[in-house]
Design a protein around this motif. Structure first.
Motif, mmCIF file in Angstrom:
data_model
loop_
_atom_site.group_PDB
_atom_site.id
_atom_site.type_symbol
_atom_site.label_atom_id
_atom_site.label_comp_id
_atom_site.label_asym_id
_atom_site.label_seq_id
_atom_site.Cartn_x
_atom_site.Cartn_y
_atom_site.Cartn_z
ATOM 1 N N ARG A 1 0.812 -1.220 0.000
ATOM 2 C CA ARG A 1 0.000 0.000 0.000
ATOM 3 C C ARG A 1 0.849 1.274 0.000
ATOM 4 N N THR B 1 -5.301 -8.355 0.957
ATOM 5 C CA THR B 1 -6.266 -8.451 -0.134
ATOM 6 C C THR B 1 -5.673 -7.887 -1.412
ATOM 7 N N TRP C 1 -6.799 -5.485 -2.995
ATOM 8 C CA TRP C 1 -6.874 -4.028 -2.981
ATOM 9 C C TRP C 1 -5.628 -3.396 -2.384
ATOM 10 N N THR D 1 -4.249 -0.466 -4.682
ATOM 11 C CA THR D 1 -4.160 0.913 -4.208
ATOM 12 C C THR D 1 -2.763 1.490 -4.403
ATOM 13 N N ILE E 1 -11.430 1.765 1.135
ATOM 14 C CA ILE E 1 -10.483 0.829 0.494
ATOM 15 C C ILE E 1 -9.288 0.631 1.402
#
Length: 379
Positions: free
Chosen positions: A215, A312, A314, A318, A379
């Motif tokens: 992230r 995940t 995401w 991201t 998110i």
């Protein structure tokens, strides 16, 4: 009557009600240092008129001309008529170009408070930042228009230049990006394991490394490295071309600087940074995995199972979404700084440093905006 206060270059006499000031020899900076005191004292001398006899002046520079102008101005402010006689025509031109004496000017700046100085600097830097932001938005608009023309006519795109920039900004950056992200992953996992082991949650080290690297750490560290390498290179390359008048030559030949220099760099960096981010993510997780395998006695299967359960898709997406935006910001700042070079080698160095600082600052600001936006949408 001759005045007893006499120096070699300056003689003061009183003839009736007229004060005759005779100038002799070279009136240069060295002479001015000697005559400055007597010249200043002339302002208090009573006189109905003043005649400045410069017949014997052999040389004159800006310092001497300024002292003469100052002396003349001192008398004229008192309403005393002043006549200049005998000055050579060439020296008269120097005297005419000398800055006139400003009685309101201070020899040293008036003392001000540190608080006011801080506010003044803050306001000046704020205005400079707003001006730079406006110019970057203008450059962004020009790049978007140029990209639109290429969409309509793909043959306008300089493919060779794009490939060359991909190699320079991407392929050559792989070793440094991979090494730094691997080491950051090692440090992150090691420090996380030390703390989480105290609470019996050592397995969560995998989650910590996976989420942090995917992230934030991977994309942010990669963007900072690219800003330091490629952003500075863009500014230095374009700035050097401007100093050597190569950009003027391109414009003379009818070629667009945006199409030739800016757009290939922007497109190449937008392609390269997402790929480098994926590589950085893999390197960072590999560094964390090494610590987990040797420090926490995990097997590769356990590490991968914990990673898939705690991270995940995401978390990966991201980080990847940010890459093109960061790439656009770095490329625009680097090219803008290069185009802002004023024409000297010193300006190239200054604009190169500015490109690195501004691009890293902009990347961190954009990353914070993305973090808040992703948190708002869940998110």
């Amino acid at each position: 009557m001759k005045d007893p206060t006499v120096v070699d270059a300056l003689t003061i006499e009183t003839r009736g009600g007229t004060l005759v000031v005779s100038l002799r020899g070279p009136w240069t900076l060295q002479t001015v240092l000697a005559v400055d005191g007597p010249a200043r004292a002339l302002a208090d001398r009573p006189a109905e008129a003043v005649t400045v006899d410069a017949t014997s002046v052999s040389r004159l520079d800006s310092a001497g001309a300024w002292v003469i102008q100052r002396t003349v101005a001192q008398f004229r402010r008192r309403g005393v008529p002043v006549a200049m006689v005998g000055l050579d025509e060439g020296l008269q031109a120097i005297l005419d170009k000398a800055a006139e004496y400003d009685p309101s000017a201070e020899v040293a700046p008036a003392p001000t408070s540190s608080w006011l100085d801080f506010l003044e600097r803050l306001g000046r830097h704020t205005l400079e930042g707003l001006h730079t932001g406006r110019n970057l938005l203008g450059l962004l608009g020009v790049v978007v228009v140029a990209a639109g023309r290429i969409v309509g006519r793909p043959t306008r795109l300089r493919g060779t230049a794009v490939v060359a920039q991909i190699e320079a900004t991407g392929v050559t950056a792989l070793p440094i990006v991979g090494l730094l992200c691997f080491l950051v992953g090692v440090v992150l996992a090691y420090m996380g394991a030390l703390q989480l082991t105290r609470f019996g949650a050592a397995n969560l080290t995998v989650n910590l490394v996976g989420i942090s690297v995917l992230r934030e750490i991977g994309i942010l560290l990669t963007a900072i490295i690219v800003a330091g390498r490629s952003g500075s290179a863009f500014a230095a390359q374009i700035g050097t071309m401007k100093v050597n008048q190569e950009i003027d030559a391109l414009e003379t030949m009818g070629m667009s600087v945006i199409d030739v220099l800016v757009l290939p760099r922007v497109i190449a960096l937008i392609i390269v940074l997402p790929a480098l981010t994926v590589f950085a993510d893999v390197a960072g997780i590999a560094g964390g995995a090494m610590v987990c395998l040797f420090q926490l006695d995990m097997s590769v299967g356990q590490f991968l199972a914990q990673l898939s359960a705690g991270v995940t898709i995401w978390s990966f997406v991201t980080g990847l979404i940010k890459a093109p935006v960061f790439a656009l910001a770095i490329a625009l700042v680097g090219c803008h700084s290069g185009l802002g070079v004023s024409g000297s080698a010193e300006s190239v160095g200054r604009q190169t440093t500015r490109a690195v600082v501004e691009s890293i600052f902009l990347v961190i600001i954009l990353n914070a905006i993305f973090a808040v936006a992703f948190a708002k949408i869940g998110i």
